[in-house]
Scaffold this motif. Structure first.
Motif, mmCIF file in Angstrom:
data_model
loop_
_atom_site.group_PDB
_atom_site.id
_atom_site.type_symbol
_atom_site.label_atom_id
_atom_site.label_comp_id
_atom_site.label_asym_id
_atom_site.label_seq_id
_atom_site.Cartn_x
_atom_site.Cartn_y
_atom_site.Cartn_z
ATOM 1 N N ALA A 42 0.832 -1.191 0.000
ATOM 2 C CA ALA A 42 0.000 0.000 0.000
ATOM 3 C C ALA A 42 0.877 1.256 0.000
ATOM 4 O O ALA A 42 2.026 1.218 0.458
ATOM 5 C CB ALA A 42 -0.906 0.007 1.226
ATOM 6 N N TYR B 95 -8.351 0.292 -1.593
ATOM 7 C CA TYR B 95 -7.734 0.614 -0.313
ATOM 8 C C TYR B 95 -8.684 1.458 0.532
ATOM 9 O O TYR B 95 -9.312 2.400 0.029
ATOM 10 C CB TYR B 95 -6.455 1.426 -0.517
ATOM 11 C CG TYR B 95 -5.325 0.711 -1.210
ATOM 12 C CD1 TYR B 95 -5.050 0.938 -2.550
ATOM 13 C CD2 TYR B 95 -4.502 -0.171 -0.512
ATOM 14 C CE1 TYR B 95 -3.998 0.297 -3.185
ATOM 15 C CE2 TYR B 95 -3.450 -0.812 -1.144
ATOM 16 C CZ TYR B 95 -3.205 -0.576 -2.478
ATOM 17 O OH TYR B 95 -2.152 -1.211 -3.107
ATOM 18 N N GLY B 114 -5.301 -3.298 1.309
ATOM 19 C CA GLY B 114 -6.042 -3.392 0.054
ATOM 20 C C GLY B 114 -6.755 -4.715 -0.115
ATOM 21 O O GLY B 114 -6.357 -5.742 0.444
#
Lengths: 107, 121
Positions: A42, B95, B114
């Motif tokens: 992420a 996300y 995610g």
């Protein structure tokens, strides 16, 4: 709408300085935020409010913003800095946008 | 610890529906705006929606307006995204992200790992 333009790729040798740009109309009047995204992970914010660093982000990461260009500067680049970097702004109080991202390659 | 954990992704047929969830922990969830950001395979980031602390204000990207609905349950420390009329172009990693700042100074200071949504027949 508002468009942020980032170069698709930047290459730099280890130990050198990388400068990643983010272009936008009068971007200097806006607050720019930068995210680092390593493969399969992420994103993580590395600079916010143009030049502030979250705790845990090395001082090697710095930001500036003026005129039509904001810049993320990475000093003394390391292999672990190889990642995609995205800039982001709010262009109204409700709307925000990301740049297309820059892939930083450490040679 | 401070974290966001998404769930609910998977394979869905075009025109179908899916509900994503995001469980927050380690911080006062009700103090923060929250958002959903997606990333299509090999592409960049797109903030598709965010919601205010008390759910009174929501915002959607044009690409999902009228098809997706964001919601939250502060008692359960959870964020949701109800997705309907799904299209192939909705295929992405979704996300959950916490919004730092406010107004024209919003940014995303905490991200989940995610969850992948694949829209395909």
């Amino acid at each position: 709408s508002y468009v942020l333009t980032q170069p698709p790729s930047v290459s730099v040798a280890p130990g050198k300085t990388a400068r990643l740009t983010c272009g936008g109309d009068n971007i200097g009047s806006k607050s720019v935020h930068w995210y680092q995204q390593k493969p399969g992970q992420a994103p993580v914010v590395v600079v916010y409010y143009d030049s502030d660093r979250p705790s845990g982000i090395p001082e090697r990461f710095s930001g500036s913003n003026s005129g039509n260009t904001a810049t993320l500067t990475i000093s003394r680049v390391e292999a672990g800095d190889e990642a995609d970097y995205y800039c982001q702004v709010c262009y109204t109080s409700r709307d925000l946008v990301f740049g297309g991202g820059t892939k930083l390659t450490v040679l | 610890q401070v974290q966001l954990v998404e769930s609910g992704g998977g394979l869905v047929k075009p025109g179908g529906s899916l509900r994503l969830s995001c469980a927050a922990s380690g911080f006062t969830f009700s103090d923060y705006y929250m958002s959903w950001i997606r990333q299509a395979p090999g592409k960049g980031l797109e903030c598709i929606s965010y919601i205010s602390t008390s759910s009174t204000n929501t915002n959607y990207a044009d690409s999902v307006k009228g098809r997706f609905t964001i919601s939250r349950d502060n008692a359960e420390n959870s964020l949701y995204l109800q997705m309907s009329s799904l299209r192939a172009e909705d295929t992405a990693v979704y996300y959950c992200a916490r919004v730092g700042g406010s107004g024209s100074y919003k940014y995303f200071d905490l991200w989940g790992q995610g969850t992948l949504v694949t829209v395909s027949s």
